[in-house]
Design a protein around this motif. Structure first.
Motif, short mmCIF file in Angstrom:
data_model
loop_
_atom_site.label_atom_id
_atom_site.label_comp_id
_atom_site.label_asym_id
_atom_site.label_seq_id
_atom_site.Cartn_x
_atom_site.Cartn_y
_atom_site.Cartn_z
N MET A 67 0.85 -1.17 0.00
CA MET A 67 0.00 0.00 0.00
C MET A 67 0.90 1.24 0.00
SD MET A 67 -2.85 1.22 2.85
CE MET A 67 -3.71 -0.30 2.76
N SER A 68 0.57 2.22 -0.82
CA SER A 68 1.37 3.45 -0.91
C SER A 68 1.26 4.26 0.38
CB SER A 68 0.89 4.29 -2.09
OG SER A 68 -0.37 4.87 -1.81
N VAL A 69 2.20 5.15 0.58
CA VAL A 69 2.17 6.03 1.74
C VAL A 69 0.92 6.91 1.68
CG1 VAL A 69 3.33 7.96 2.89
CG2 VAL A 69 4.65 5.98 2.15
N ASP A 70 0.58 7.40 0.50
CA ASP A 70 -0.64 8.21 0.34
C ASP A 70 -1.86 7.44 0.83
OD1 ASP A 70 1.31 9.61 -1.18
OD2 ASP A 70 -0.24 10.47 -2.44
N ALA A 71 -1.99 6.20 0.40
CA ALA A 71 -3.14 5.37 0.80
C ALA A 71 -3.12 5.10 2.30
CB ALA A 71 -3.15 4.06 0.02
N ARG A 72 -1.95 4.87 2.87
CA ARG A 72 -1.86 4.64 4.31
C ARG A 72 -2.32 5.85 5.10
NH1 ARG A 72 3.87 3.12 6.00
NH2 ARG A 72 2.89 3.12 8.06
N ILE A 73 -1.92 7.05 4.66
CA ILE A 73 -2.34 8.27 5.35
C ILE A 73 -3.85 8.43 5.24
CG2 ILE A 73 -2.21 10.79 5.34
CD1 ILE A 73 0.71 10.41 4.22
N LYS A 74 -4.37 8.29 4.03
CA LYS A 74 -5.82 8.45 3.83
C LYS A 74 -6.61 7.41 4.62
CE LYS A 74 -5.76 10.80 -0.60
NZ LYS A 74 -6.20 10.80 -1.99
N ASN A 75 -6.16 6.18 4.62
CA ASN A 75 -6.85 5.13 5.39
C ASN A 75 -6.81 5.42 6.89
OD1 ASN A 75 -7.54 3.67 3.13
ND2 ASN A 75 -5.86 2.22 3.31
#
Length: 109
Positions: free
Chosen positions: A1-9
């Motif tokens: 999972m990308s860092v962007d997706a981790r932050i959003k999640n």
């Protein structure tokens, strides 16, 4: 999972708009994140990892009590396996603005 997706999640459950770098919406309460990276752990002259230095900006109306939201955001960041965040109050005469700063290390692409 990308860092962007981790932050959003990590912050998705708050029901606030979350954008990378710029928010163009009309909500008075929202989150924006940005980051920069540095290469780490080199092998064969190539980085094997990148360290991400992340800022998550929480914007809210001036009169809003944001103490509990600050606690919840910190908890969400840690539960998403980022480092424990430091905070900076960057509020001004127009809005509350809290900056959460934290890190993670990911494999280089």
């Amino acid at each position: 999972m990308s860092v962007d997706a981790r932050i959003k999640n990590a912050v998705d459950s708050f029901g606030l708009p979350v954008e990378n770098s710029v928010y163009h919406g009309q909500a008075e309460e929202y989150l924006v994140f940005n980051y920069f990276t540095l290469p780490r752990t080199f092998g064969d002259d190539e980085p094997e990892h990148e360290e991400y230095f992340i800022q998550l900006h929480y914007f809210a109306p001036l009169g809003k009590n944001i103490l509990e939201m600050k606690r919840q955001i910190k908890r969400a960041i840690v539960e998403a396996e980022f480092s424990y965040p430091s905070t900076v109050d960057a509020s001004d005469s127009e809005a509350r603005h809290i900056v959460f700063e934290f890190k993670t290390i990911e494999g280089a692409d």
